[in-house]
Enzyme design. Structure first.
Site, PDB file in Angstrom:
ATOM      1  N   ASP A 169      40.776 -21.716 -14.524  1.00 28.50           N
ATOM      2  CA  ASP A 169      39.413 -22.184 -14.754  1.00 28.50           C
ATOM      3  C   ASP A 169      38.694 -22.466 -13.433  1.00 28.50           C
ATOM      4  OD1 ASP A 169      41.030 -24.383 -14.167  1.00 28.50           O
ATOM      5  OD2 ASP A 169      39.957 -25.741 -15.502  1.00 28.50           O
ATOM      6  N   HIS A 170      39.443 -22.918 -12.439  1.00 29.47           N
ATOM      7  CA  HIS A 170      38.875 -23.178 -11.109  1.00 29.47           C
ATOM      8  C   HIS A 170      40.021 -23.399 -10.132  1.00 29.47           C
ATOM      9  CE1 HIS A 170      39.830 -27.421 -11.769  1.00 29.47           C
ATOM     10  NE2 HIS A 170      39.172 -27.365 -12.917  1.00 29.47           N
TER      11      HIS A 170
ATOM     12  N   GLU B   6      44.751 -24.425 -15.978  1.00 31.31           N
ATOM     13  CA  GLU B   6      44.050 -25.525 -15.317  1.00 31.31           C
ATOM     14  C   GLU B   6      44.394 -25.581 -13.836  1.00 31.31           C
ATOM     15  OE1 GLU B   6      41.921 -28.502 -14.155  1.00 31.31           O
ATOM     16  OE2 GLU B   6      41.855 -28.133 -16.322  1.00 31.31           O
TER      17      GLU B   6
ATOM     18  N   HIS C   3      46.672 -30.786 -14.377  1.00 30.63           N
ATOM     19  CA  HIS C   3      45.559 -31.685 -14.070  1.00 30.63           C
ATOM     20  C   HIS C   3      46.136 -33.065 -13.785  1.00 30.63           C
ATOM     21  CE1 HIS C   3      41.857 -33.954 -14.395  1.00 30.63           C
ATOM     22  NE2 HIS C   3      41.163 -32.837 -14.549  1.00 30.63           N
TER      23      HIS C   3
ATOM     24  N   THR D  83      34.639 -26.988 -11.928  1.00 33.13           N
ATOM     25  CA  THR D  83      34.918 -27.743 -13.147  1.00 33.13           C
ATOM     26  C   THR D  83      35.237 -26.795 -14.292  1.00 33.13           C
ATOM     27  OG1 THR D  83      32.555 -27.834 -13.678  1.00 33.13           O
ATOM     28  CG2 THR D  83      33.481 -29.707 -12.485  1.00 33.13           C
TER      29      THR D  83
END
Length: 626
Positions: A492-493, A283, A438, A322
């Site tokens: 993921d990003h 993440e 996150h 996202t």
């Protein structure tokens, strides 16, 4: 007290009314499309009426808000015209909902998905609708429309009689005093119901998913909710007006090297063509948090050590910002377009191939584990529709574990992940999606910071996650399956870091990709690949190494180990897009119609923009055709 009873009754009966209407629609849909349910059991079908309840309540809350205002006004003022307006509003909503569902019943046989904003493309040419729909479809549409409206009318007359809301022998001033605070409170409760509760992530269509059969899930998902969501996406994602309209000849000239390069090569980095694949999706791990990418102090000492023993890709970019876009790009080799999230559109993403589907003929099974809620971004739906045998998130974690506000901690994720992998027969694809990096970064020990300064909370969460990753790798080395395993470690990003904070800068989207593990040849260990690419290129790169003939299943993915491969990365920004090649990078804002960031030389920028435009045009044309 009578006022409170009447208002509470109105509040509940409105929700019950809509739930009964939605369930009646499901029954009609099931009868009309019974052949498609032939391989589903009666018990599985019955479960639809339980798993659908959360979305039904959510949609019912949306539809009940305006009628509630008029029915409560009638309770207070006892004016007949207020009750008439109430009925008119409910009947109008009922007709609209019934039109959506009657259209869905007919369209499903052809489209195999729920009614979406695609209908607006057809309604733009009414002649096309009438010419392509036979008489039976028109008949069934009218028949179901009338049937659903009549049913709703009967239920309304039964549940919402005027006599139930008549209040006598109470002074008007007292009723008004009670009415003023009651209405906003009840509307507030409807708002909570509409978003699915007070949790951080609002409810999504995934809340109704429970089956491996997509038609069962489609019945479970509330039709007007799905259509409304699709309409919002339609309004956001209709970006064709912003894109180029080059003819085929110009596109061929601009993208000739992209389309015609030699794809065969003899660079192989794997010991064999059927390793276990263990994906660790990190993440928000932007590349600028790691020393190998920047040469500056970083927060990933353990990852840095691993990168010296694997194949490190240093110029890889996330396709978006996202998680759901990142996941579909990684597993389906699909790039992103501005304002479009294909995982939110099952009717489109079902037509894409995914890595597990390509490897299924070899006997691979697939599992996915996330420490948070997979309903975010419809990620659960994406993996369900693409045939993952096991999809688990926070709801599957053991009770008693400590948990952050958003998800379980990475250390517990990896422990559970290891247990799940140990239960699988080889070969397999297994994926763990981390969450401790996150916000709100409430990992264990978050109050004992090691990093100070800009983005310190994020960077300290990375330090924690980095150690969790290293511990997992060490534990994995003790397992029997480890000897034939390739770890695919990728973000993921991106994310803001002490070195890059501008979300309009392509460097914001640069992420790590590391291939690691015993499945690598000794000669590949320590290899660094600096070719420019994106998450969408992982699929083609892996499939070539595993000698899987994918045909044209991943047309937008390119093999980054191919010495002939053209180097570029397309990524999205908020209301814009970015383009990266070895010559430079730019980001462009659609609304402002200007470059936000540009490092291309003036004599190169024009051609690079045209090449970017041509690629997006081709991608958008295919997206529209899905």
């Amino acid at each position: 007290m009578k006022i409170f009873k009447k208002t509470g009754l109105a509040f509940l009966l409105l929700l019950l009314f809509w739930i009964l209407v939605f369930d009646f629609q499901r029954i009609l849909f099931s009868i009309h499309n019974l052949p498609k349910l032939s391989d589903s059991s009666f018990w599985e079908w019955i479960q639809v009426f339980f798993h659908s309840i959360r979305l039904d309540i959510s949609m019912g809350a949306y539809l009940s808000a305006i009628p509630l205002i008029f029915i409560l006004s009638y309770i207070v003022f006892q004016k007949k015209f207020l009750f008439i307006i109430f009925k008119v509003v409910v009947i109008t909503e009922l007709i609209l909902v019934s039109m959506i569902h009657a259209g869905e019943i007919n369209a499903y046989g052809e489209w195999n998905h729920k009614l979406t904003s695609r209908v607006f493309m057809h309604l733009g040419n009414p002649d096309e609708v009438f010419r392509t729909a036979d008489y039976s479809m028109t008949f069934w549409f009218v028949f179901y429309l009338i049937l659903e409206v009549v049913f709703g009318w009967k239920i309304m007359k039964w549940l919402l009689k005027k006599e139930k809301f008549t209040v006598k022998q109470s002074p008007l001033w007292a009723k008004i005093v009670l009415f003023l605070p009651t209405l906003p409170i009840l509307l507030g409760v409807y708002f909570v119901f509409a978003r699915g509760g007070v949790q951080q992530i609002p409810i999504n269509i995934d809340a109704a998913y429970f089956s491996k059969k997509y038609i069962v899930n489609d019945i479970s998902v509330n039709s007007p909710y799905f259509f409304g969501k699709s309409f919002l996406l339609f309004k956001r994602s209709n970006i064709g007006e912003y894109l180029s309209d080059y003819d085929d000849e110009k596109i061929e000239v601009l993208l000739n090297d992209f389309l015609t390069y030699e794809k065969e090569h003899d660079i192989y980095i794997l010991e064999n063509t059927s390793p276990n694949l263990v994906f660790v999706i990190l993440e928000s791990w932007t590349s600028t948090i790691s020393n190998p990418f920047t040469g500056k102090p970083g927060a990933t000492p353990e990852f840095d050590k691993l990168s010296k023993e694997g194949v490190l890709f240093t110029n890889l970019y996330s396709t978006g910002s996202t998680s759901e876009i990142g996941n579909s790009s990684i597993f389906s080799g699909y790039p992103a377009l501005p304002e479009i999230s294909i995982s939110m559109q099952p009717f489109k993403h079902r037509k894409l191939k995914s890595l597990n589907q390509s490897l299924k003929p070899r006997g691979y099974t697939a599992g996915y584990l996330f420490s948070g809620d997979l309903k975010y971004g419809n990620i659960d739906s994406y993996f369900t529709d693409h045939g993952f045998e096991r999809i688990q998130d926070e709801s599957d974690f053991p009770s008693g574990l400590k948990k952050g506000k958003l998800n379980y901690y990475d250390e517990d994720l990896f422990k559970m992940f290891l247990e799940k992998v140990n239960q699988q027969e080889e070969p397999f694809i297994e994926c763990a999606f981390t969450g401790s990096t996150h916000s709100p970064y409430d990992f264990p020990g978050h109050n004992k910071p090691k990093w100070e300064g800009a983005e310190k909370n994020f960077m300290n969460s990375v330090i924690y996650a980095d150690q969790c990753l290293a511990d997992f790798i060490e534990d994995a080395k003790k397992q029997d399956w480890h000897e034939n395993t390739l770890f695919v470690i990728v973000a993921d990003h991106g994310h803001a870091s002490p070195y890059v904070t501008n979300p309009n800068d392509s460097e914001f989207y640069r992420i790590p990709l590391l291939l690691y593990g015993p499945a690598l040849k000794d000669s590949a260990r320590g290899m660094v690949i600096d070719k420019v690419g994106s998450q969408a290129d992982i699929a083609a790169t892996l499939m070539y190494q595993m000698k899987v003939d994918t045909g044209n299943d991943y047309p937008w993915s390119k093999d980054l180990l191919n010495p002939n491969v053209p180097e570029f990365a397309l990524h999205t920004t908020t209301r814009g897009f970015g383009w990266v090649t070895p010559k430079g990078q730019f980001t462009f804002h659609l609304d402002y119609q200007k470059y936000i960031v540009n490092t291309f030389d003036a004599d190169v920028l024009s051609k690079e923009r045209e090449r970017c435009n041509a690629l997006m045009q081709l991608l958008y044309e295919e997206y529209e055709a899905l």
